[in-house]
Write a protein that holds these residues in place. Structure first.
Motif, PDB file in Angstrom:
ATOM      1  N   ILE A   1      14.198  -0.271 -12.236  1.00  0.00           N
ATOM      2  CA  ILE A   1      14.118  -0.344 -13.695  1.00  0.00           C
ATOM      3  C   ILE A   1      15.280   0.445 -14.270  1.00  0.00           C
ATOM      4  O   ILE A   1      15.437   1.628 -13.984  1.00  0.00           O
ATOM      5  CB  ILE A   1      12.790   0.230 -14.216  1.00  0.00           C
ATOM      6  N   SER A   2      16.104  -0.225 -15.047  1.00  0.00           N
ATOM      7  CA  SER A   2      17.247   0.453 -15.655  1.00  0.00           C
ATOM      8  C   SER A   2      17.535  -0.199 -17.001  1.00  0.00           C
ATOM      9  O   SER A   2      17.919  -1.370 -17.067  1.00  0.00           O
ATOM     10  CB  SER A   2      18.471   0.363 -14.742  1.00  0.00           C
ATOM     11  N   PHE A   3      17.315   0.540 -18.078  1.00  0.00           N
ATOM     12  CA  PHE A   3      17.637   0.023 -19.404  1.00  0.00           C
ATOM     13  C   PHE A   3      17.700   1.170 -20.381  1.00  0.00           C
ATOM     14  O   PHE A   3      17.275   2.294 -20.105  1.00  0.00           O
ATOM     15  CB  PHE A   3      16.617  -1.038 -19.849  1.00  0.00           C
ATOM     16  N   ASN A   4      18.242   0.902 -21.577  1.00  0.00           N
ATOM     17  CA  ASN A   4      18.303   1.901 -22.636  1.00  0.00           C
ATOM     18  C   ASN A   4      17.972   1.233 -23.963  1.00  0.00           C
ATOM     19  O   ASN A   4      18.250   0.050 -24.161  1.00  0.00           O
ATOM     20  CB  ASN A   4      19.675   2.575 -22.685  1.00  0.00           C
ATOM     21  N   LYS A   5      17.365   2.002 -24.873  1.00  0.00           N
ATOM     22  CA  LYS A   5      16.929   1.474 -26.159  1.00  0.00           C
ATOM     23  C   LYS A   5      17.191   2.498 -27.254  1.00  0.00           C
ATOM     24  O   LYS A   5      17.004   3.698 -27.064  1.00  0.00           O
ATOM     25  CB  LYS A   5      15.436   1.143 -26.137  1.00  0.00           C
TER      26      LYS A   5
ATOM     27  N   TYR B   1       0.813  -1.219   0.000  1.00  0.00           N
ATOM     28  CA  TYR B   1       0.000   0.000   0.000  1.00  0.00           C
ATOM     29  C   TYR B   1       0.845   1.267   0.000  1.00  0.00           C
ATOM     30  O   TYR B   1       0.351   2.345   0.293  1.00  0.00           O
ATOM     31  CB  TYR B   1      -0.935  -0.009   1.212  1.00  0.00           C
ATOM     32  N   LYS B   2       2.122   1.136  -0.342  1.00  0.00           N
ATOM     33  CA  LYS B   2       3.016   2.286  -0.371  1.00  0.00           C
ATOM     34  C   LYS B   2       3.778   2.337  -1.688  1.00  0.00           C
ATOM     35  O   LYS B   2       4.037   1.313  -2.320  1.00  0.00           O
ATOM     36  CB  LYS B   2       4.028   2.219   0.777  1.00  0.00           C
ATOM     37  N   ASN B   3       4.165   3.539  -2.069  1.00  0.00           N
ATOM     38  CA  ASN B   3       5.041   3.745  -3.226  1.00  0.00           C
ATOM     39  C   ASN B   3       6.035   4.859  -2.911  1.00  0.00           C
ATOM     40  O   ASN B   3       5.639   5.914  -2.400  1.00  0.00           O
ATOM     41  CB  ASN B   3       4.234   4.136  -4.474  1.00  0.00           C
ATOM     42  N   GLU B   4       7.285   4.599  -3.198  1.00  0.00           N
ATOM     43  CA  GLU B   4       8.333   5.619  -3.130  1.00  0.00           C
ATOM     44  C   GLU B   4       9.204   5.438  -4.366  1.00  0.00           C
ATOM     45  O   GLU B   4      10.022   4.532  -4.439  1.00  0.00           O
ATOM     46  CB  GLU B   4       9.170   5.487  -1.855  1.00  0.00           C
ATOM     47  N   ILE B   5       9.002   6.309  -5.357  1.00  0.00           N
ATOM     48  CA  ILE B   5       9.618   6.113  -6.673  1.00  0.00           C
ATOM     49  C   ILE B   5      10.399   7.359  -7.072  1.00  0.00           C
ATOM     50  O   ILE B   5       9.906   8.484  -6.948  1.00  0.00           O
ATOM     51  CB  ILE B   5       8.555   5.801  -7.741  1.00  0.00           C
ATOM     52  N   ASP B   6      11.626   7.138  -7.547  1.00  0.00           N
ATOM     53  CA  ASP B   6      12.451   8.200  -8.125  1.00  0.00           C
ATOM     54  C   ASP B   6      12.622   7.870  -9.608  1.00  0.00           C
ATOM     55  O   ASP B   6      13.291   6.908  -9.969  1.00  0.00           O
ATOM     56  CB  ASP B   6      13.809   8.268  -7.416  1.00  0.00           C
ATOM     57  N   TRP B   7      11.973   8.662 -10.463  1.00  0.00           N
ATOM     58  CA  TRP B   7      11.914   8.403 -11.905  1.00  0.00           C
ATOM     59  C   TRP B   7      12.848   9.339 -12.643  1.00  0.00           C
ATOM     60  O   TRP B   7      12.752  10.553 -12.501  1.00  0.00           O
ATOM     61  CB  TRP B   7      10.465   8.567 -12.370  1.00  0.00           C
ATOM     62  N   LYS B   8      13.749   8.779 -13.454  1.00  0.00           N
ATOM     63  CA  LYS B   8      14.599   9.586 -14.333  1.00  0.00           C
ATOM     64  C   LYS B   8      14.502   9.022 -15.749  1.00  0.00           C
ATOM     65  O   LYS B   8      14.598   7.808 -15.950  1.00  0.00           O
ATOM     66  CB  LYS B   8      16.063   9.567 -13.874  1.00  0.00           C
ATOM     67  N   TYR B   9      14.291   9.926 -16.701  1.00  0.00           N
ATOM     68  CA  TYR B   9      14.146   9.531 -18.105  1.00  0.00           C
ATOM     69  C   TYR B   9      14.922  10.520 -18.972  1.00  0.00           C
ATOM     70  O   TYR B   9      14.822  11.738 -18.795  1.00  0.00           O
ATOM     71  CB  TYR B   9      12.669   9.524 -18.508  1.00  0.00           C
ATOM     72  N   ASN B  10      15.724   9.983 -19.897  1.00  0.00           N
ATOM     73  CA  ASN B  10      16.478  10.799 -20.841  1.00  0.00           C
ATOM     74  C   ASN B  10      16.207  10.305 -22.252  1.00  0.00           C
ATOM     75  O   ASN B  10      16.069   9.095 -22.491  1.00  0.00           O
ATOM     76  CB  ASN B  10      17.988  10.699 -20.584  1.00  0.00           C
ATOM     77  N   ARG B  11      16.123  11.244 -23.166  1.00  0.00           N
ATOM     78  CA  ARG B  11      15.984  10.896 -24.581  1.00  0.00           C
ATOM     79  C   ARG B  11      16.893  11.802 -25.404  1.00  0.00           C
ATOM     80  O   ARG B  11      16.817  13.029 -25.300  1.00  0.00           O
ATOM     81  CB  ARG B  11      14.537  11.039 -25.059  1.00  0.00           C
ATOM     82  N   ILE B  12      17.749  11.182 -26.203  1.00  0.00           N
ATOM     83  CA  ILE B  12      18.569  11.910 -27.168  1.00  0.00           C
ATOM     84  C   ILE B  12      18.044  11.539 -28.549  1.00  0.00           C
ATOM     85  O   ILE B  12      17.890  10.354 -28.865  1.00  0.00           O
ATOM     86  CB  ILE B  12      20.050  11.518 -27.039  1.00  0.00           C
ATOM     87  N   PHE B  13      17.730  12.536 -29.366  1.00  0.00           N
ATOM     88  CA  PHE B  13      17.080  12.224 -30.633  1.00  0.00           C
ATOM     89  C   PHE B  13      17.691  13.020 -31.784  1.00  0.00           C
ATOM     90  O   PHE B  13      18.251  14.105 -31.602  1.00  0.00           O
ATOM     91  CB  PHE B  13      15.573  12.485 -30.559  1.00  0.00           C
ATOM     92  N   ALA B  14      17.581  12.416 -32.955  1.00  0.00           N
ATOM     93  CA  ALA B  14      17.968  13.077 -34.206  1.00  0.00           C
ATOM     94  C   ALA B  14      16.931  12.700 -35.246  1.00  0.00           C
ATOM     95  O   ALA B  14      16.458  11.553 -35.289  1.00  0.00           O
ATOM     96  CB  ALA B  14      19.357  12.632 -34.649  1.00  0.00           C
ATOM     97  N   ASN B  15      16.551  13.661 -36.073  1.00  0.00           N
ATOM     98  CA  ASN B  15      15.528  13.401 -37.078  1.00  0.00           C
ATOM     99  C   ASN B  15      15.917  14.080 -38.389  1.00  0.00           C
ATOM    100  O   ASN B  15      16.371  15.226 -38.397  1.00  0.00           O
ATOM    101  CB  ASN B  15      14.171  13.922 -36.619  1.00  0.00           C
ATOM    102  N   LEU B  16      15.753  13.352 -39.462  1.00  0.00           N
ATOM    103  CA  LEU B  16      15.947  13.920 -40.789  1.00  0.00           C
ATOM    104  C   LEU B  16      14.628  13.836 -41.542  1.00  0.00           C
ATOM    105  O   LEU B  16      14.122  12.745 -41.810  1.00  0.00           O
ATOM    106  CB  LEU B  16      17.037  13.164 -41.564  1.00  0.00           C
TER     107      LEU B  16
ATOM    108  N   ARG C   1      16.707   6.210 -25.826  1.00  0.00           N
ATOM    109  CA  ARG C   1      16.033   6.447 -24.551  1.00  0.00           C
ATOM    110  C   ARG C   1      16.761   5.727 -23.419  1.00  0.00           C
ATOM    111  O   ARG C   1      17.183   4.580 -23.572  1.00  0.00           O
ATOM    112  CB  ARG C   1      14.580   5.971 -24.626  1.00  0.00           C
ATOM    113  N   LEU C   2      16.859   6.405 -22.288  1.00  0.00           N
ATOM    114  CA  LEU C   2      17.494   5.835 -21.098  1.00  0.00           C
ATOM    115  C   LEU C   2      16.540   5.996 -19.920  1.00  0.00           C
ATOM    116  O   LEU C   2      16.055   7.097 -19.641  1.00  0.00           O
ATOM    117  CB  LEU C   2      18.825   6.526 -20.781  1.00  0.00           C
ATOM    118  N   TYR C   3      16.283   4.874 -19.236  1.00  0.00           N
ATOM    119  CA  TYR C   3      15.409   4.877 -18.067  1.00  0.00           C
ATOM    120  C   TYR C   3      16.205   4.450 -16.838  1.00  0.00           C
ATOM    121  O   TYR C   3      16.950   3.461 -16.872  1.00  0.00           O
ATOM    122  CB  TYR C   3      14.244   3.909 -18.264  1.00  0.00           C
ATOM    123  N   ASP C   4      16.032   5.186 -15.753  1.00  0.00           N
ATOM    124  CA  ASP C   4      16.629   4.849 -14.469  1.00  0.00           C
ATOM    125  C   ASP C   4      15.590   5.133 -13.396  1.00  0.00           C
ATOM    126  O   ASP C   4      15.374   6.285 -13.017  1.00  0.00           O
ATOM    127  CB  ASP C   4      17.899   5.671 -14.233  1.00  0.00           C
TER     128      ASP C   4
END
Length: 314
Positions: free
Chosen positions: A85-89, A36-51, A71-74
């Protein structure tokens, strides 16, 4: 610009950090159970390039966008029973479009897109959250990953000479995800929602149309909007696998009356109809009618006042 070609490169980055804490209390006593509890520290990064590449020939335009997203999730959960949760795609998410200007008033278009989405903060808490008075929600599955594909066709009509504008479109979307919603509903409709790790696909058909016209002699713009969506998907309800069909229909009318440069009145009515049918002979239906009137008055330069009233029927 290179002859008939136009190149539009873009690079950039996003950074997002959110802190989310929740706790359920019953009669003033905290539930010490970690469910019944949540303590979450969310970090999200996205580096993008588009043509973006567009080719123009006479009344035709064709283009392709080639966005590359890294995308990077921590995500840290301060609970020993939950996994961080820690991964990158790295994903390429192309889209195509074709546009033809039939004449100076009419335009037709078609497009096709592919996009990869991942979970957001609302989809990862494992501890229960009270979303409203009778709905508990938790997520006890893996991190959501969604592959979306959609195709659309449509037209636009623009005639500034008679102040008339209209457009309509049809879209087909197919989404594939690695999670499936699970719902437990009791006899008094109290609902417990969660997610389980199971591949799920949904198909959506959507039609949208609107038209607006300004009538100078009554200083009023009238707009009509309508939409229809139908989605087929799957879920677990009361521990039973079920196929579900959701239909949304809506219609709205907007009257925008300009008394002068400082005073205008807007009336809007919206009728929406929601229907959800499951092959377990369970169905949910809801119809809602909204009527809203607002009086807007700019009584001094840089000073603005609005009177608003809303009536809702369910």
């Amino acid at each position: 610009g290179l002859g008939n070609f136009t190149l539009s490169p873009k690079i950039g980055f996003d950074f997002e950090q959110k802190i989310f804490n929740s706790n359920l209390v019953i009669d003033g006593n905290e539930k010490l159970n970690a469910d019944y509890k949540n303590e979450i520290d969310w970090k999200y990064n996205r580096i993008f390039a588009n043509l973006g590449i567009q080719f123009r020939y006479k009344n035709w335009r064709a283009g392709i966008d080639l966005p590359l997203n890294y995308r990077l999730y921590d995500v840290r959960k301060n609970n020993p029973n939950e996994k961080d949760i820690s991964f990158n795609k790295l994903n390429l998410e192309p889209s195509l479009y074709l546009i033809k200007d039939v004449n100076k008033f009419w335009q037709i278009s078609a497009s096709k897109k592919k996009k990869k989405n991942y979970g957001n903060l609302n989809q990862i808490p494992n501890g229960y959250i009270l979303r409203n008075y009778n709905t508990l929600v938790s997520n006890n599955s893996t991190f959501p990953k969604i592959l979306s594909r959609n195709a659309s066709v449509g037209f636009k009509y623009r005639n500034p000479l008679i102040a008339t504008f209209a457009n309509a479109s049809y879209t087909y979307s197919r989404n594939t995800t690695n999670i499936t919603q699970s719902a437990t509903i009791d006899a008094t409709t109290n609902t417990e929602n969660s997610f389980i790790e199971r591949k799920n696909s949904s198909d959506l058909n959507a039609v949208n149309a609107n038209i607006s016209k300004y009538f100078r002699y009554i200083k009023t713009k009238i707009s009509l909007n309508t939409s229809y969506t139908s989605e087929d998907s799957q879920l677990f309800i009361n521990n039973q696998f079920s196929k579900t069909k959701t239909i949304n229909k809506s219609f709205s009318l907007i009257l925008d009356y300009r008394l002068n440069d400082n005073v205008f009145i807007v009336y809007q009515t919206n009728l929406s109809d929601y229907e959800n049918n499951l092959d377990t002979n369970i169905s949910f239906k809801n119809t809602q009618l909204n009527n809203e009137i607002s009086l807007n008055w700019q009584f001094l330069e840089k000073h603005y006042l609005q009177f608003n009233t809303l009536q809702t029927s369910n």
